[in-house]
Design an enzyme around this catalytic site. Sequence first.
Site, PDB file in Angstrom:
ATOM      1  N   GLY A   8       0.780  -1.229  -0.012  1.00  0.00           N
ATOM      2  CA  GLY A   8      -0.087  -0.061   0.011  1.00  0.00           C
ATOM      3  C   GLY A   8       0.782   1.057  -0.091  1.00  0.00           C
ATOM      4  O   GLY A   8       0.664   2.220   0.525  1.00  0.00           O
ATOM      5  N   GLY A  11      -0.481   4.856  -1.007  1.00  0.00           N
ATOM      6  CA  GLY A  11      -1.609   5.477  -0.215  1.00  0.00           C
ATOM      7  C   GLY A  11      -1.039   6.700   0.497  1.00  0.00           C
ATOM      8  O   GLY A  11       0.003   6.996   0.522  1.00  0.00           O
ATOM      9  N   TYR A 142     -14.985  -2.387   7.694  1.00  0.00           N
ATOM     10  CA  TYR A 142     -13.376  -2.247   7.840  1.00  0.00           C
ATOM     11  C   TYR A 142     -13.075  -2.257   9.540  1.00  0.00           C
ATOM     12  O   TYR A 142     -12.165  -2.539   9.766  1.00  0.00           O
ATOM     13  CB  TYR A 142     -13.328  -0.539   7.685  1.00  0.00           C
ATOM     14  CG  TYR A 142     -12.035   0.114   7.802  1.00  0.00           C
ATOM     15  CD1 TYR A 142     -10.915  -0.130   7.336  1.00  0.00           C
ATOM     16  CD2 TYR A 142     -12.135   1.186   8.813  1.00  0.00           C
ATOM     17  CE1 TYR A 142      -9.809   0.562   7.446  1.00  0.00           C
ATOM     18  CE2 TYR A 142     -10.882   1.776   9.151  1.00  0.00           C
ATOM     19  CZ  TYR A 142      -9.781   1.563   8.554  1.00  0.00           C
ATOM     20  OH  TYR A 142      -8.389   2.228   8.555  1.00  0.00           O
ATOM     21  N   ILE A 172      -5.671  10.453   9.964  1.00  0.00           N
ATOM     22  CA  ILE A 172      -4.339  11.148   9.642  1.00  0.00           C
ATOM     23  C   ILE A 172      -4.412  12.256   8.742  1.00  0.00           C
ATOM     24  O   ILE A 172      -4.998  12.141   7.728  1.00  0.00           O
ATOM     25  CB  ILE A 172      -3.292   9.978   9.351  1.00  0.00           C
ATOM     26  CG1 ILE A 172      -3.281   8.851  10.099  1.00  0.00           C
ATOM     27  CG2 ILE A 172      -2.029  10.492   8.859  1.00  0.00           C
ATOM     28  CD1 ILE A 172      -2.647   8.934  11.279  1.00  0.00           C
TER      29      ILE A 172
HETATM   30  N1  SER Z   1      -8.976   7.171   8.628  1.00  0.00           N
HETATM   31  C1  SER Z   1      -9.726   5.727   8.636  1.00  0.00           C
HETATM   32  C2  SER Z   1     -10.936   5.752   7.762  1.00  0.00           C
HETATM   33  O1  SER Z   1     -11.519   7.075   8.138  1.00  0.00           O
HETATM   34  C3  SER Z   1      -9.756   5.233  10.182  1.00  0.00           C
HETATM   35  O2  SER Z   1      -8.691   4.439  10.380  1.00  0.00           O
HETATM   36  O3  SER Z   1     -11.457   4.905   7.337  1.00  0.00           O
END
Ligand code: SER
Length: 317
Positions: A8, A11, A142, A172
């Site tokens: 990844g 990304g 997820y 992030i």
């Molecule tokens: N940044 C991610 C998301 O919003 C959370 O781990 O899916």
Amino acid sequence: MKRILVTGSYGQIGTELIGALRERYGGENVVATGRKKPPEILKRDGPYLQLDVLDENQLHAMLVDNDIDIVIHNASILSGTGEKDPQLAYRTNIEGSYNVLEAVRILHLDQVMIPSSIAAFGPNTPKENTPNDVIMRPITAYGISKIFIELWGEYYFRRYGVDFRSLRYPGIISSETLPGGGTTDYAVEIFYEALKNKRYTSFLDKGTYLPMMYMPDCLKCTIDLIEADASILKHRSFNITAMSFAPEEIAAEIMKHIPEFEITYEPDFRQQIAETWPASLDDSAAREEWGWKPDYDLAAMTKDMLEKLSKKLGVKY
Ligand code: SER
């Protein structure tokens, strides 16, 4: 020198992590991989190889041929995309991580780092200052995939001695590469829109607090955990955070630099996802066990983001 393979790697985190790792360990020792044709930045200073983690044979051969010691498995479908296509999230996140953990076990590699997320928590987790060890019943595809990664990784550690490590990344924020398909993406988009159009419509509502972190701190905690001596780790999966804010608070911070900036709210399906996640995290386990301490709060992050992004976009403010 250890040899590291990153999946990844084009990304949001991958692109900047590759740069930081290559600076620290030498370009040739850090193999960037991904499924697509890489951006130029990844081909500079070190190897880039095409890899699909769902292809176990290709994965094993690549780890052996490149004499890899450590795998950082960042390839993942994020929360929003995962709700649109749960089966894709299952294959990429669960089967992909299973293949990586199996390869590390079979080949006796030194270490494997697979990110977890604030999404691994669920609606019945305490929301404020969420402890490291607490009830986790995620209800998104997820989140379920991330809890699988933590539990399977920790199982492989206990059962086979696989040196599995994981960070529960918060949202992030970064200026180099856009995130894609996540619920915390608004906190990145808002900077682009503030600079380009002086207005932003947030897909999360006012008052939606989430844990967040600026990219330099994300790179720092990732490298610090990789380098932590295994003997000092009591946990294998860690809460990690730098700040917590709601959309109106980041907007107010941006207004200190761009007074005419305006925010409006049009919550979409990601609002329901955010409401099942913690508002803030207790990361004392990471602080106590391996000395984690963030450098950026909301004010410092906002100032730096605006400076970096305005240069990148060629927009003055
Ligand atoms: N940044 C991610 C998301 O919003 C959370 O781990 O899916």
